[in-house]
Every structure is written in C-alpha cells, then in structure tokens.
Design an enzyme around this catalytic site. Structure first.
Site, PDB file in Angstrom:
ATOM      1  N   GLU A 169     -13.160  -5.670  17.475  1.00 31.17           N
ATOM      2  CA  GLU A 169     -12.567  -5.157  16.233  1.00 31.17           C
ATOM      3  C   GLU A 169     -12.021  -3.748  16.445  1.00 31.17           C
ATOM      4  OE1 GLU A 169     -11.798  -6.879  13.836  1.00 31.17           O
ATOM      5  OE2 GLU A 169     -11.956  -5.871  11.916  1.00 31.17           O
ATOM      6  N   GLU A 207      -6.338 -10.542  -1.469  1.00 28.69           N
ATOM      7  CA  GLU A 207      -6.658 -11.722  -0.652  1.00 28.69           C
ATOM      8  C   GLU A 207      -6.087 -12.999  -1.270  1.00 28.69           C
ATOM      9  OE1 GLU A 207      -7.783 -11.669   2.249  1.00 28.69           O
ATOM     10  OE2 GLU A 207      -8.974  -9.837   2.498  1.00 28.69           O
ATOM     11  N   ASP A 247      -2.562  -0.919   7.077  1.00 28.41           N
ATOM     12  CA  ASP A 247      -1.679  -1.749   7.922  1.00 28.41           C
ATOM     13  C   ASP A 247      -0.499  -2.452   7.228  1.00 28.41           C
ATOM     14  OD1 ASP A 247      -3.553  -3.404   6.669  1.00 28.41           O
ATOM     15  OD2 ASP A 247      -4.383  -4.261   8.491  1.00 28.41           O
ATOM     16  N   GLU A 302      -3.678 -11.019  14.976  1.00 28.28           N
ATOM     17  CA  GLU A 302      -2.591 -10.033  15.079  1.00 28.28           C
ATOM     18  C   GLU A 302      -2.003  -9.914  16.478  1.00 28.28           C
ATOM     19  OE1 GLU A 302      -5.327  -9.688  13.315  1.00 28.28           O
ATOM     20  OE2 GLU A 302      -4.679  -9.185  11.272  1.00 28.28           O
TER      21      GLU A 302
HETATM   22  C1  DMJ Z   1      -5.428 -11.625   7.339  1.00 27.50           C
HETATM   23  O1  DMJ Z   1      -5.979 -12.014   6.135  1.00 27.50           O
HETATM   24  C2  DMJ Z   1      -4.150 -10.855   7.164  1.00 27.50           C
HETATM   25  O2  DMJ Z   1      -3.431 -10.879   8.346  1.00 27.50           O
HETATM   26  C3  DMJ Z   1      -4.379  -9.436   6.722  1.00 27.50           C
HETATM   27  O3  DMJ Z   1      -3.185  -8.701   6.648  1.00 27.50           O
HETATM   28  C4  DMJ Z   1      -5.311  -8.747   7.676  1.00 27.50           C
HETATM   29  N1  DMJ Z   1      -6.506  -9.496   7.928  1.00 27.50           N
HETATM   30  C5  DMJ Z   1      -6.456 -10.914   8.159  1.00 27.50           C
HETATM   31  C6  DMJ Z   1      -6.387 -11.340   9.606  1.00 27.50           C
HETATM   32  O4  DMJ Z   1      -6.982 -10.545  10.512  1.00 27.50           O
END
Ligand code: DMJ
Length: 479
Positions: A340, A112, A239, A359
């Site tokens: 979600e 993060e 992902d 996304e």
């Molecule tokens: C973000 O922090 C980034 O895009 C990560 O790859 C996935 N989750 C969140 C947004 O949904």
C-alpha cells in the site's frame, strides 16, 4: 556454458525488460485473465450471490450496509460484457434489474456509491442500450443529490437513500471531486442539468480553496470550507480529484476543468514531484508537502499513487508518465507484489497490505496504448473524443513490448500470491504474503478489466472513444 550463465545473469540484472521476457502470447494471456475473472466470479456466485462482496477465506459474504446494494454484480457487469461473457452478462444484468432497489433506509457513502454503482450502471447502459439500467442510475442520482445541500456546495460524505438525511461534514478532495464523470453523464443522458451543475460546483469549490501556492489539502469541512488537514499529495483522499479535472475536460470539453487541470499539474510537478538517485539513473516519485508552504512532509508513495502515470499519459506527458511507471514497477518488484505504501528514499514498506488494487495495471495499459498510438494515429487520424492528446505530445519513444512484459509479470505475481481455491484474496502483508479475508468489487471492475484490456485485441474497446471513470467504467460521449 558457465560463461553463458554469467552472461544471462548480467543481462537480467542490468536490463529489467529482458528479465521480463518469459513471454506468453497476447491472446493466451487475455484468455488466462478471462479464466481467472471467472474463477473469482464463480466463487462470488457460490458463496456470496446477491450480496456486496465475497469473503474469500471464510467463504461467506460481506455487505457494506444492513442491506446489499449488489456492489460486485454492478461493478463486474461491464467487464463481463467486454470479455464477451455473453450469457453471464445477460443473466447478471437481469438479476440486477430485478433485484436492485435504492429505496432503502441506509446511509451510504456518496463517493463509493457514485464511482461503483452510478458509474457501473451508466457504462453498462451505454454498452447494452438497456434503458432499465439508466432508470436505476437516475433513481440513484436523485437519491444522492441531497449531499450537495451544504452551505459551500461541497458534498456531505453520507446520505440516507430513503430519507435524504446527510451526515459527514468533513470530506476530502477525492470524495468531493470525483463525481462529475458520473453525475455529468447522467445529466447528459437524462437531460437534467442539476446533476452536472452540482457535481461541477463541488469540483470547483475544492479548486477555489487551493492554497496561495496552488495546492489542496487532505481534509476539508463542507460547512465552513476550512481545511482540517493541510497535507498535500496525489495519494488516497486527493488522487481522483486531479484525475477528474483532466478527464472531465476531455469527456465534456469543459474549459473550466481544463484550466483547473493545467494550473494543478504545474504545481503538482513543482512541489510534489521528487527525484531519487536510483541505481542506474535518477527516478521520479511524487511525495507529500504542506499545501501552504510547499515544504516536503513525507517521502511516501504507494499503490494508490500508481494511477498517476495513466493520468500523465492521458495529459500528453509521456516522458514523466513512463519514468513514474518505472518507479511504481520498482515498488512492485521489491516484494513481488506492491504494498500500500513505501518510503521511496529507503524503499522500506510503510503500509504492508495489498487489497487487490488496480492502479499500477491501469497505468501499464495506458502506457501500452500510447506506445502503440503513433501507428494508430497514422492509420486513423486523431481521436474523435474532444481535445485529448491521442497524438502524444512528447517525442519519447515508448516500447509496447516493455509494457506487455511488465503486465505479464504483474499478472503472474498477482495470480501466484492472491489466488485462492475459490476466489482471490487481498494480502495483509506483501512481505509475508499472508492473505486477508477480503475481495473488493474493484477486483472485477478494474483489476481484471485493465489486465484484460492490456492483452486483448484493441478492438475490444476503442480507448480513444471512452473515458474511464475512477472505477474503470468506460463512458462514451454519446451526447
Ligand atoms: C477504487 O475504488 C477506485 O479506483 C478509487 O479511485 C481508488 N480506490 C479503489 C481501487 O484501489
């Protein structure tokens, strides 16, 4: 008159894009997105200034750790710059430079912190040329490096920024493999190869542990290299591992990454891709399968999976990208905002929250870009950034208006359901639209940025000259 009404109804049922044509002009929409960004930003400034995030319902703040790391200002800065919010960007930059210190006795989550802070500092450095931001990034990178000191080279999940003590020996492909854009860029800008080498090794170590059929699982022990959860999918926890294989191939012209991407996308399409009948025509989805057998384990898809059309489009597969985007949009439209997770066989919601995720907007922006790329290619010639596919490989003709209208519809829903008097709030439940007291920094870094770029003049940011990290921080290959 009645006949006309019936005709309209028929058109709106059978032609979803006609349904979307309550058009606002692009400049007007860009202006609205900018105003909404400021609305949320002002709420943050009023109630949470100097802290990580605003809690929009109780109007107080949330810090991830015992001390703030200025998550929202750093994540928001490059969006402000792109939106032309010059004064706001300047004062935020000064605030960050004067107040952000990583010399803190706190144990932080490497992934993060890398995607939000390291990525944010690097992209704002590239946009402003302010070397103080690069110094901060380098200091942060040095403090994060101990995560890689494991027997396998796979990173531990947490590191203490002051002592370097690590913890968290079970990680996932996304956390281990979503570091190379940021560490690699830092490496190129500081001329310190260690950053590139360690982050690349982490990516390769995940790939090397793929199953005999080529899939990766969800959780892996960084000390033994053994998988502890063999569920395979493109959703959260895996992902952006796939996203970075492709993006690093392009950004760094890294042939290992390109090979790993090429191998991976083949098996993703073989084992994870799924089809349902759909009302009008077959739909494609990407579900779950066991990494060893390839057997389907779940038919779920969600807000996080909705990044994949963007990645497919970037890889040149516009056909699958556009089909999957229709599926994501169907998921959004079911309740007027996306949950979600759903079961795509039944379209029932299996996880009802909406934490303001970007996304699906990101993928809309990519598809809009590629829908207009043919013209740009003719005008300007190929991209200057590595061997990417700025000339779409697929001959499928995309309609730019369709993605504009899709984006507009989503923006209207997003404002309608998530706006509060002084910010934006996540939803606990997309069916009831009950709000949650959370406004994560990716709202500024990603959700508003992608909405803005979708509607703003293309010259705002030259898509073909940047690679967005997974937090939507655009990185230019300046080396
Ligand atoms: C973000 O922090 C980034 O895009 C990560 O790859 C996935 N989750 C969140 C947004 O949904």
């Amino acid at each position: 008159m009645r006949k006309f009404g019936i005709l309209l109804l028929i058109v709106s049922i059978f032609a979803p894009s006609a349904n979307l044509r309550a058009a606002g002009s692009r400049p007007q929409l860009a202006h609205e997105v900018r105003s909404e960004f400021l609305h949320a930003w002002n709420g943050y400034k009023k109630y949470a200034w100097g802290h990580d995030d605003l809690k929009p319902l109780t109007k107080t703040y949330h810090d991830w750790y015992s001390e703030s790391l200025l998550m929202t200002p750093v994540d928001a800065l490059d969006t402000m710059i792109l939106m032309g919010l010059k004064d706001e960007a300047k004062s935020t930059r000064e605030y960050i430079v004067k107040n952000l210190s990583f010399n803190k006795d706190i144990s932080v989550q490497n992934f993060e912190i890398t995607i939000r802070l390291l990525g944010g500092l690097l992209s704002s450095y590239q946009l402003t040329g302010d070397a103080r931001l690069l110094n901060l990034a380098e200091d942060l990178g040095d403090r994060l490096l101990p995560v890689f000191d494991s027997p396998t080279g796979l990173p531990y999940r947490y590191v203490n920024l002051k002592t370097g003590k690590v913890r968290g020996n079970v990680t996932n492909p996304a956390e281990a493999g979503t570091l190379l854009i940021e560490f690699g860029t830092l490496s190129k800008l500081t001329h310190k190869p260690v950053f590139y080498d360690k982050a690349k090794r982490a990516l390769v170590e995940i790939y090397n542990r793929r199953s005999p059929i080529g899939l990766v699982g969800t959780w892996i022990n960084v000390e033994t290299g053994q998988w502890t959860d063999t569920d395979s999918h493109i959703s959260g926890a895996i992902d952006s591992y796939y996203e970075y294989l492709l993006k690093c191939a392009i950004l760094f012209d890294d042939q290992d990454c390109r090979r790993m991407w090429t191998d991976s996308i083949a098996v993703i399409n073989q084992y994870l891709r799924d089809e349902t009948k759909g009302r009008m025509k077959p739909e494609i989805w990407y579900g779950h399968a066991d990494m060893n057998t390839g057997k389907r384990t779940a038919t779920t898809y969600g807000a996080l999976d909705a990044f994949f059309p963007a990645v497919l489009a970037l890889s040149g597969d516009l056909n699958r990208a556009s089909l999957l985007q229709e599926s994501s949009y169907k998921m959004w439209m079911k309740h007027g905002i996306e949950p979600e997770e759903i079961d795509y066989q039944t379209m029932e919601v299996t996880a009802p929250g909406y934490p303001l995720r970007p996304e699906i907007v990101e993928s809309t922006y990519y598809l809009y870009h590629y829908a207009t790329a043919g013209d740009r290619f003719r005008e300007r010639g190929p991209s200057t950034l590595g061997p990417r596919t700025s000339r779409p490989q697929s001959s499928k003709k995309l309609d730019p208006d369709h993605y504009q209208q899709m984006g507009q519809m989503m923006f209207r829903d997003f404002v309608k359901h998530c706006r509060t008097d002084e910010g934006y709030a996540a939803l606990k439940n997309v069916v009831t639209k009950e709000k949650a007291d959370s406004m994560q920094s990716f709202l500024f870094a990603e959700t508003f940025k992608y909405f803005y770029l979708l509607f703003a003049p293309p010259k705002t940011l030259d898509f073909d000259k940047v690679i967005f990290n997974t937090e939507a921080h655009p990185i230019k290959r300046t080396w």
